[in-house]
Design a protein around this motif. Sequence first.
Motif, PDB file in Angstrom:
ATOM      1  N   ALA A 136      17.464 -32.447 -14.106  1.00  0.00           N
ATOM      2  CA  ALA A 136      17.874 -31.971 -15.430  1.00  0.00           C
ATOM      3  C   ALA A 136      18.071 -30.459 -15.415  1.00  0.00           C
ATOM      4  CB  ALA A 136      16.841 -32.370 -16.481  1.00  0.00           C
ATOM      5  N   LEU A 137      17.196 -29.755 -14.722  1.00  0.00           N
ATOM      6  CA  LEU A 137      17.331 -28.295 -14.616  1.00  0.00           C
ATOM      7  C   LEU A 137      18.637 -27.910 -13.910  1.00  0.00           C
ATOM      8  CD1 LEU A 137      13.653 -27.347 -13.759  1.00  0.00           C
ATOM      9  CD2 LEU A 137      14.926 -26.633 -15.802  1.00  0.00           C
ATOM     10  N   ASP A 138      19.104 -28.748 -12.997  1.00  0.00           N
ATOM     11  CA  ASP A 138      20.346 -28.468 -12.268  1.00  0.00           C
ATOM     12  C   ASP A 138      21.595 -28.638 -13.127  1.00  0.00           C
ATOM     13  OD1 ASP A 138      18.962 -27.890  -9.946  1.00  0.00           O
ATOM     14  OD2 ASP A 138      19.235 -29.899  -9.080  1.00  0.00           O
ATOM     15  N   ILE A 139      21.511 -29.484 -14.166  1.00  0.00           N
ATOM     16  CA  ILE A 139      22.730 -29.777 -14.933  1.00  0.00           C
ATOM     17  C   ILE A 139      22.756 -29.181 -16.337  1.00  0.00           C
ATOM     18  CG2 ILE A 139      23.205 -31.885 -13.635  1.00  0.00           C
ATOM     19  CD1 ILE A 139      22.189 -33.468 -16.078  1.00  0.00           C
ATOM     20  N   VAL A 140      21.629 -28.632 -16.785  1.00  0.00           N
ATOM     21  CA  VAL A 140      21.603 -28.049 -18.123  1.00  0.00           C
ATOM     22  C   VAL A 140      22.143 -26.618 -18.063  1.00  0.00           C
ATOM     23  CG1 VAL A 140      19.237 -27.123 -18.051  1.00  0.00           C
ATOM     24  CG2 VAL A 140      20.216 -27.908 -20.232  1.00  0.00           C
ATOM     25  N   ALA A 141      22.864 -26.227 -19.098  1.00  0.00           N
ATOM     26  CA  ALA A 141      23.428 -24.881 -19.180  1.00  0.00           C
ATOM     27  C   ALA A 141      22.312 -23.842 -19.267  1.00  0.00           C
ATOM     28  CB  ALA A 141      24.335 -24.778 -20.408  1.00  0.00           C
ATOM     29  N   PRO A 142      22.570 -22.608 -18.800  1.00  0.00           N
ATOM     30  CA  PRO A 142      21.539 -21.561 -18.865  1.00  0.00           C
ATOM     31  C   PRO A 142      21.005 -21.325 -20.281  1.00  0.00           C
ATOM     32  CG  PRO A 142      23.354 -20.866 -17.484  1.00  0.00           C
ATOM     33  CD  PRO A 142      23.777 -22.147 -18.131  1.00  0.00           C
ATOM     34  N   ASP A 143      21.837 -21.564 -21.280  1.00  0.00           N
ATOM     35  CA  ASP A 143      21.386 -21.398 -22.665  1.00  0.00           C
ATOM     36  C   ASP A 143      21.072 -22.752 -23.311  1.00  0.00           C
ATOM     37  OD1 ASP A 143      24.021 -22.258 -22.686  1.00  0.00           O
ATOM     38  OD2 ASP A 143      24.541 -21.120 -24.484  1.00  0.00           O
ATOM     39  N   GLY A 144      20.953 -23.780 -22.494  1.00  0.00           N
ATOM     40  CA  GLY A 144      20.680 -25.126 -22.982  1.00  0.00           C
ATOM     41  C   GLY A 144      19.200 -25.378 -23.158  1.00  0.00           C
ATOM     42  N   ARG A 145      18.886 -26.638 -23.420  1.00  0.00           N
ATOM     43  CA  ARG A 145      17.483 -27.004 -23.591  1.00  0.00           C
ATOM     44  C   ARG A 145      17.212 -28.401 -23.054  1.00  0.00           C
ATOM     45  NH1 ARG A 145      16.557 -29.043 -29.570  1.00  0.00           N
ATOM     46  NH2 ARG A 145      18.704 -29.483 -30.123  1.00  0.00           N
ATOM     47  N   ILE A 146      15.957 -28.613 -22.726  1.00  0.00           N
ATOM     48  CA  ILE A 146      15.484 -29.897 -22.218  1.00  0.00           C
ATOM     49  C   ILE A 146      14.367 -30.366 -23.137  1.00  0.00           C
ATOM     50  CG2 ILE A 146      14.240 -31.036 -20.333  1.00  0.00           C
ATOM     51  CD1 ILE A 146      15.676 -29.145 -18.396  1.00  0.00           C
ATOM     52  N   THR A 147      14.463 -31.639 -23.525  1.00  0.00           N
ATOM     53  CA  THR A 147      13.383 -32.246 -24.296  1.00  0.00           C
ATOM     54  C   THR A 147      12.756 -33.330 -23.435  1.00  0.00           C
ATOM     55  OG1 THR A 147      14.481 -31.824 -26.416  1.00  0.00           O
ATOM     56  CG2 THR A 147      12.757 -33.505 -26.392  1.00  0.00           C
ATOM     57  N   LEU A 148      11.447 -33.233 -23.253  1.00  0.00           N
ATOM     58  CA  LEU A 148      10.697 -34.249 -22.528  1.00  0.00           C
ATOM     59  C   LEU A 148      10.147 -35.235 -23.551  1.00  0.00           C
ATOM     60  CD1 LEU A 148       8.605 -31.854 -20.229  1.00  0.00           C
ATOM     61  CD2 LEU A 148      10.868 -32.831 -19.784  1.00  0.00           C
ATOM     62  N   VAL A 149      10.206 -36.511 -23.232  1.00  0.00           N
ATOM     63  CA  VAL A 149       9.687 -37.518 -24.154  1.00  0.00           C
ATOM     64  C   VAL A 149       8.804 -38.496 -23.391  1.00  0.00           C
ATOM     65  CG1 VAL A 149      11.684 -39.071 -23.951  1.00  0.00           C
ATOM     66  CG2 VAL A 149      10.266 -39.156 -25.993  1.00  0.00           C
ATOM     67  N   CYS A 150       7.694 -38.852 -24.022  1.00  0.00           N
ATOM     68  CA  CYS A 150       6.765 -39.806 -23.431  1.00  0.00           C
ATOM     69  C   CYS A 150       6.439 -40.854 -24.484  1.00  0.00           C
ATOM     70  CB  CYS A 150       5.491 -39.095 -22.989  1.00  0.00           C
ATOM     71  SG  CYS A 150       4.274 -40.193 -22.237  1.00  0.00           S
ATOM     72  N   ALA A 151       6.595 -42.121 -24.108  1.00  0.00           N
ATOM     73  CA  ALA A 151       6.259 -43.225 -24.998  1.00  0.00           C
ATOM     74  C   ALA A 151       4.956 -43.847 -24.526  1.00  0.00           C
ATOM     75  CB  ALA A 151       7.368 -44.264 -24.990  1.00  0.00           C
ATOM     76  N   ILE A 152       4.021 -43.957 -25.429  1.00  0.00           N
ATOM     77  CA  ILE A 152       2.755 -44.602 -25.104  1.00  0.00           C
ATOM     78  C   ILE A 152       2.784 -45.977 -25.740  1.00  0.00           C
ATOM     79  CG2 ILE A 152       0.261 -44.547 -25.389  1.00  0.00           C
ATOM     80  CD1 ILE A 152       0.488 -41.497 -25.432  1.00  0.00           C
ATOM     81  N   GLU A 153       2.681 -46.979 -24.878  1.00  0.00           N
ATOM     82  CA  GLU A 153       2.779 -48.354 -25.344  1.00  0.00           C
ATOM     83  C   GLU A 153       1.442 -49.056 -25.172  1.00  0.00           C
ATOM     84  OE1 GLU A 153       5.936 -51.940 -24.858  1.00  0.00           O
ATOM     85  OE2 GLU A 153       5.445 -50.836 -23.048  1.00  0.00           O
ATOM     86  N   VAL A 154       0.963 -49.636 -26.248  1.00  0.00           N
ATOM     87  CA  VAL A 154      -0.248 -50.443 -26.213  1.00  0.00           C
ATOM     88  C   VAL A 154       0.198 -51.874 -26.466  1.00  0.00           C
ATOM     89  CG1 VAL A 154      -2.499 -50.887 -27.256  1.00  0.00           C
ATOM     90  CG2 VAL A 154      -1.627 -48.549 -27.118  1.00  0.00           C
ATOM     91  N   PRO A 155      -0.018 -52.782 -25.507  1.00  0.00           N
ATOM     92  CA  PRO A 155       0.444 -54.157 -25.687  1.00  0.00           C
ATOM     93  C   PRO A 155      -0.165 -54.812 -26.918  1.00  0.00           C
ATOM     94  CG  PRO A 155      -0.535 -53.842 -23.499  1.00  0.00           C
ATOM     95  CD  PRO A 155      -0.722 -52.585 -24.259  1.00  0.00           C
ATOM     96  N   ASP A 156       0.625 -55.672 -27.557  1.00  0.00           N
ATOM     97  CA  ASP A 156       0.152 -56.384 -28.746  1.00  0.00           C
ATOM     98  C   ASP A 156      -0.722 -57.583 -28.390  1.00  0.00           C
ATOM     99  OD1 ASP A 156       1.573 -54.683 -30.403  1.00  0.00           O
ATOM    100  OD2 ASP A 156       3.364 -55.940 -30.359  1.00  0.00           O
ATOM    101  N   VAL A 157      -0.498 -58.124 -27.207  1.00  0.00           N
ATOM    102  CA  VAL A 157      -1.217 -59.318 -26.788  1.00  0.00           C
ATOM    103  C   VAL A 157      -1.775 -59.113 -25.394  1.00  0.00           C
ATOM    104  CG1 VAL A 157       0.178 -60.876 -28.182  1.00  0.00           C
ATOM    105  CG2 VAL A 157       0.887 -60.354 -25.866  1.00  0.00           C
ATOM    106  N   PRO A 158      -2.782 -59.876 -25.014  1.00  0.00           N
ATOM    107  CA  PRO A 158      -3.296 -59.752 -23.646  1.00  0.00           C
ATOM    108  C   PRO A 158      -2.204 -60.038 -22.622  1.00  0.00           C
ATOM    109  CG  PRO A 158      -4.789 -61.047 -24.989  1.00  0.00           C
ATOM    110  CD  PRO A 158      -3.540 -60.832 -25.805  1.00  0.00           C
TER     111      PRO A 158
END
Length: 159
Positions: free
Chosen positions: A22-44
């Motif tokens: 991502a750092l290689d393709i984003v413009a020098p004045d661009g931005r990167i957003t990191l996202v993390c999804a935390i999933e808790v299963p509903d069933v065993p």
Amino acid sequence: MLKHVLVPLDGSKLAEEAVHHALDIVAPDGRITLVCAIEVPDVPVYGYYPPVTMPDYESTKNELLPIARHYLDGLTADINKSGIKAAFEVTMGDPVTVIAETAERLHVDAIVMSTHGRSGIGRFLFGSVTNKILSAKICPVFVIPSKESIVHEKPVKDA
């Protein structure tokens, strides 16, 4: 070059490889957003692995959210040191839904994500977040393959 790139992370070194790309393709004045999804299963969860007991949703959320925020805060600080603006989001929910909704809401130019490269029964059992994101057709998706190669041995024929 792209102005805004979304990088989904799951805490693994493999997923982190996407940050470098991502750092290689984003413009020098661009931005990167990191996202993390935390999933808790509903069933065993049953199957090929020992049964997993269902944790209490609130206690799991209270334990995992700070860990994920701390992890992403460190990565964001490293990206900001490189001169690229970076931010992060941690959300409870299905990874595919979280990634897709975040990309749409932020109007990102692209998603850069790593893949385990599973196929066959592995993809069936574990699913493929990458494949589902590609199918969603939200924006361009740059897929970073696993550096681990799968070795297939050929059967030895009798002479």
